[in-house]
Design an enzyme around this catalytic site. Structure first.
Site, short mmCIF file in Angstrom:
data_model
loop_
_atom_site.label_atom_id
_atom_site.label_comp_id
_atom_site.label_asym_id
_atom_site.label_seq_id
_atom_site.Cartn_x
_atom_site.Cartn_y
_atom_site.Cartn_z
N GLY A 1 -26.33 -5.88 24.75
CA GLY A 1 -26.78 -4.98 25.81
C GLY A 1 -27.33 -3.73 25.15
O GLY A 1 -26.61 -3.04 24.43
N HIS A 2 -28.62 -3.50 25.31
CA HIS A 2 -29.25 -2.34 24.68
C HIS A 2 -29.81 -1.43 25.76
O HIS A 2 -30.63 -1.86 26.57
CB HIS A 2 -30.40 -2.77 23.77
N ASP B 1 -23.26 -1.72 19.64
CA ASP B 1 -23.54 -0.60 20.54
C ASP B 1 -23.79 0.71 19.79
O ASP B 1 -23.48 1.79 20.29
CB ASP B 1 -22.40 -0.41 21.55
P1 GDP Z 1 -27.12 -1.13 21.12
O1 GDP Z 1 -26.43 -2.32 21.70
O2 GDP Z 1 -26.84 -0.96 19.66
O3 GDP Z 1 -28.59 -1.10 21.41
O4 GDP Z 1 -26.47 0.16 21.82
P2 GDP Z 1 -26.13 0.34 23.39
O5 GDP Z 1 -27.39 0.57 24.11
O6 GDP Z 1 -25.23 -0.74 23.84
O7 GDP Z 1 -25.23 1.64 23.34
C1 GDP Z 1 -25.71 2.85 22.84
C2 GDP Z 1 -25.68 3.89 23.97
O8 GDP Z 1 -25.83 5.17 23.42
C3 GDP Z 1 -26.81 3.73 24.98
O9 GDP Z 1 -26.33 4.11 26.25
C4 GDP Z 1 -27.86 4.70 24.47
O10 GDP Z 1 -28.68 5.20 25.52
C5 GDP Z 1 -27.01 5.81 23.93
N1 GDP Z 1 -27.56 6.54 22.78
C6 GDP Z 1 -28.29 6.06 21.74
N2 GDP Z 1 -28.51 7.05 20.85
C7 GDP Z 1 -27.89 8.16 21.32
C8 GDP Z 1 -27.72 9.50 20.83
O11 GDP Z 1 -28.18 9.88 19.75
N3 GDP Z 1 -27.00 10.37 21.62
C9 GDP Z 1 -26.45 9.98 22.81
N4 GDP Z 1 -25.74 10.87 23.50
N5 GDP Z 1 -26.60 8.73 23.30
C10 GDP Z 1 -27.29 7.84 22.56
P1 IMO Z 2 -24.83 -5.27 21.11
O1 IMO Z 2 -26.01 -6.06 20.62
C1 IMO Z 2 -20.47 -4.91 21.26
C2 IMO Z 2 -18.20 -8.66 21.08
C3 IMO Z 2 -17.42 -9.06 22.33
C4 IMO Z 2 -16.27 -9.82 21.68
C5 IMO Z 2 -16.95 -10.53 20.52
C6 IMO Z 2 -17.33 -11.97 20.80
O2 IMO Z 2 -25.04 -4.62 22.43
O3 IMO Z 2 -24.33 -4.34 20.04
P2 IMO Z 2 -19.24 -13.10 22.26
O4 IMO Z 2 -19.51 -13.03 23.73
O5 IMO Z 2 -20.36 -12.65 21.40
O6 IMO Z 2 -18.70 -14.44 21.84
O7 IMO Z 2 -18.02 -12.07 22.05
O8 IMO Z 2 -18.11 -9.78 20.22
N1 IMO Z 2 -19.63 -8.39 21.32
C7 IMO Z 2 -20.18 -7.18 21.34
N2 IMO Z 2 -19.63 -5.96 21.24
N3 IMO Z 2 -21.81 -5.02 21.37
C8 IMO Z 2 -22.39 -6.24 21.43
O9 IMO Z 2 -23.73 -6.42 21.39
C9 IMO Z 2 -21.57 -7.39 21.47
N4 IMO Z 2 -21.81 -8.71 21.56
C10 IMO Z 2 -20.62 -9.32 21.46
O10 IMO Z 2 -16.98 -7.92 23.03
O11 IMO Z 2 -15.33 -8.92 21.15
MG MG Z 3 -25.01 -2.76 23.17
#
Ligand code: GDP
Ligand code: IMO
Ligand code: MG
Length: 428
Positions: free
Chosen positions: A40-41, A13
């Site tokens: 989840g992105h 994340d």
């Molecule tokens: P990912 O799984 O690595 O793609 O990241 P996620 O989407 O799960 O979580 C990142 C969150 O931070 C998302 O809600 C993005 O919209 C938000 N985000 C990404 N870059 C920035 C930033 O520079 N500032 C802020 N405030 N939010 C950001």
């Molecule tokens: P992105 O791509 C954050 C974590 C779960 C759990 C562990 C194992 O959005 O960064 P799983 O279902 O993969 O067997 O769970 O890994 N986990 C993540 N945490 N971001 C993710 O994906 C994750 N995908 C799995 O919370 O601790």
């Molecule tokens: Mg994510």
């Protein structure tokens, strides 16, 4: 025209989706090479928000070919739900390619994921419950079902029967559940065969040819370094290779083809699920980071655990992945702190560790040794150039760069695609 890997340098994340999306129209292919819909992105484009799980973030850039590589585990129901959701919003998904060697997540593995977690009790991992672990276990155990198996009912039935011979014993005798029915599983998987068929390709061949032609290919990791099954905080990890090596095995290209490895890293740290996290804050400061940063899971909605930046983790990610660049995200979330602590080393039973301890017992006991940096008060969310940043924000970024051992090539100041300060061009 480079081949670039974009991966998470912490526990996920970090903003990988935004980082990949931002490279946008200059990218010819975006390849997801590991994980599945545990990811989840969130990608924000103006007023539109897109939550992507199984599809590579490149799907939002017209002209870019999104690829689901052989290293991914595919929940077919989720795949088509996601495609339909995007199509309904006017996103063209017709270019999507899916590797014939990618494994599918049959419904019995979702069941097994959930019941295993319940069975583990206090030892549970806190998985996303999407069947990821059991499906990778099947792959290694050589009882997995691949996309290519869907097209011949006889082959599929044979494989499902083989898998269920083992799995139904586990479901019924250990977990006291009803076993899965071969006919029902075959029928469900077959129901997707005709729809997925036009997307199926020898993606390894496609990608190698693209690189031969000088095309730009981005390999986008799900999860992150500290969740990698080999290099993460085992057993509190996911079940795939989320580090740079996974981009190679998970897509069918050789390591010599990769030009750049970009680690996405937050200006602080978060983690979802169980497992050690040295800089975690259990107080109202942690709550403030969660609120300001919107730290709730895109996949499960779970509140993320929050803490300060950990430079030991950053250096480790640099080493394990051979990082060439860091993309620092969410600097805006740190606005308004008098002092911002950064972890520079750990104390384990009175001994200072500048590098990651070699065993998890020691890591579990690590307490952070902090250096305090000066904060800033100015709203930086509209800043688009390095020089406009307040001096203490610049010093913070420079200090992280120095401590982490990898250059910071861009700085995020908001969720939107545009809310980024570029210091070095990742594709240049
Ligand atoms: P990912 O799984 O690595 O793609 O990241 P996620 O989407 O799960 O979580 C990142 C969150 O931070 C998302 O809600 C993005 O919209 C938000 N985000 C990404 N870059 C920035 C930033 O520079 N500032 C802020 N405030 N939010 C950001
Ligand atoms: P992105 O791509 C954050 C974590 C779960 C759990 C562990 C194992 O959005 O960064 P799983 O279902 O993969 O067997 O769970 O890994 N986990 C993540 N945490 N971001 C993710 O994906 C994750 N995908 C799995 O919370 O601790
Ligand atoms: Mg994510």
């Amino acid at each position: 025209m480079p081949a670039v890997v974009v991966l998470g340098a912490q526990w996920g994340d970090e903003g990988k989706g935004k980082a990949t999306d931002q490279l946008g129209s200059r990218v010819d292919y975006v390849v997801k090479f590991n994980g599945g819909n545990n990811a989840g992105h969130m990608v924000v484009v103006g007023d539109e928000k897109y939550a992507l799980h199984l599809l590579p973030s490149g799907i939002l850039s017209p002209g870019c070919v999104p690829v689901i590589g052989n290293g991914v585990v595919v929940d077919l129901e989720v795949l088509f739900q996601e495609i339909e959701g995007l199509e309904a919003r006017g996103v063209d998904t017709s270019r999507l390619l899916v590797s014939s060697s990618a494994h599918v997540i049959p419904s019995y593995n979702r069941t097994l994921d959930k019941v295993t977690e319940r069975f583990l009790g206090k030892r549970q991992i806190g998985t996303t419950g999407r069947g990821i672990g059991p499906t990778y276990a099947d792959k290694m155990n050589r009882v997995g079902i691949r996309i290519s198996d869907l097209f011949d009912e006889g082959v599929l039935r044979d494989k499902v029967e083989g898998a269920l011979t083992q799995k139904n014993q586990i479901l019924t005798k250990i977990y006291n559940r009803r076993g899965a029915d071969v006919d029902a599983v075959v029928a469900e998987l077959r129901s997707y065969a005709d729809r997925v068929a036009p997307m199926v390709a020898d993606t390894g061949l496609v990608l190698n040819r693209a690189l031969d032609e000088g095309k730009t290919v981005v390999f986008e990791a799900g999860q992150a370094t500290m969740l990698d099954v080999d290099h993460g905080t085992y057993p509190f990890v996911t079940s795939s290779s989320a580090t740079a090596g996974g981009a190679v095995t998970g897509s069918g290209i050789g390591p010599t083809r990769i030009d750049r490895v970009v680690g996405v890293i937050k200006a602080y740290t978060t983690r979802v699920g169980e497992g050690p996290f040295p800089t975690e804050l259990h107080d109202d400061v942690g709550e403030r980071l969660r609120k300001t940063g919107g730290e709730y899971g895109v996949t499960t909605g779970r509140p993320r655990r929050c803490g300060w930046y950990d430079a030991v983790v950053a250096r480790y990610a640099g080493r394990v992945n051979g990082l060439t660049d860091l993309v620092l995200t969410k600097l805006d979330v740190l606005t308004g702190f008098e002092k911002v602590p950064v972890c520079v080393a750990y104390d384990v039973d009175g001994v200072r560790h500048d590098e990651m301890p070699i065993d998890q017992t020691a890591f579990g006991k690590a307490t952070p040794i902090y250096e305090e940096l000066d904060g800033w008060w100015e709203d930086i969310s509209q800043v688009r150039s390095w020089d406009e940043l307040p001096v203490n924000a610049r010093r913070y970024v420079e200090a992280l760069e120095e401590m982490s051992g990898t250059r910071i090539s861009s700085v995020g100041v908001g969720p939107d695609r545009e809310a980024t300060i570029v210091r070095h061009d990742l594709l240049g």
